[in-house]
Design an enzyme around this catalytic site. Structure first.
Site, short mmCIF file in Angstrom:
data_model
loop_
_atom_site.label_atom_id
_atom_site.label_comp_id
_atom_site.label_asym_id
_atom_site.label_seq_id
_atom_site.Cartn_x
_atom_site.Cartn_y
_atom_site.Cartn_z
CG HIS A 17 -1.94 -0.95 1.37
ND1 HIS A 17 -2.11 -1.69 2.52
CD2 HIS A 17 -2.91 -1.35 0.51
CE1 HIS A 17 -3.14 -2.50 2.36
NE2 HIS A 17 -3.63 -2.33 1.15
CE LYS A 41 -11.54 -6.49 2.43
NZ LYS A 41 -10.33 -5.78 1.99
NE ARG A 90 -2.62 -7.98 -3.94
CZ ARG A 90 -3.38 -8.22 -2.89
NH1 ARG A 90 -2.86 -8.24 -1.70
NH2 ARG A 90 -4.66 -8.48 -3.02
CB SER A 128 -4.22 -6.12 5.25
OG SER A 128 -3.80 -4.86 4.81
#
Length: 159
Positions: A17, A41, A90, A128
């Protein structure tokens, strides 16, 4: 002035990030890091903790600000007069989900563009979620988490 917004959960912010933030802050005049509340989440860190950690990581960047928001990112971009939404990718699986989001955002507001920034190869495995999973097994999270916030993250993740 070209303003961009980089939305995410940032629970916690990772080196990946931070790399996107550093690179985007060199391209755009003003970069808003938007901590978004994602109802799907369960966050480990509070909004205030996430904001403090991000601000600590970007303390030397005068053109970066950190805010919270709920709702649609494209609506926040409109409110803040940001014409660019930054998203990091990614892998090909990220591209597929980001393409769907970007297309949806175009339907909602065709004046806001999504810019996909590719993760550096050495950071492409970071997330994360992965940092939290590694910590749950008492593994070393230093490859994932910026040094500036390692103490705060470790205190919360290692029990």
């Amino acid at each position: 002035m070209i303003k961009a917004i980089y939305p995410g959960t940032f629970d916690p912010i990772t080196k990946g990030h931070l790399d996107i933030i550093l690179r985007a802050s060199k391209i755009y005049d003003h970069l808003v890091i938007a901590i978004m509340n994602n109802k799907t989440k369960n966050c480990t860190f509070t909004n205030a903790e996430r904001k403090a950690m991000i601000e600590k990581c970007v303390s030397g960047l005068d053109n970066v600000e950190v805010i919270f928001d709920e709702g649609l990112t494209v609506e926040l971009a409109r409110k803040l007069d940001c014409k660019i939404i930054i998203r990091g990718i990614r892998a090909i699986s990220d591209y597929e989900s980001e393409l769907a989001l970007a297309t949806n955002n175009m339907i909602l507001n065709d004046e806001v563009e999504t810019v996909l920034m590719v993760a550096k190869p050495e950071l492409s495995f970071l997330s994360s979620s992965m940092a939290k999973e590694v910590a749950s097994f008492d593994g070393d999270i230093s490859p994932y988490i910026p040094d500036a916030i390692m103490e705060e993250v470790s205190a919360k993740l290692y029990k």
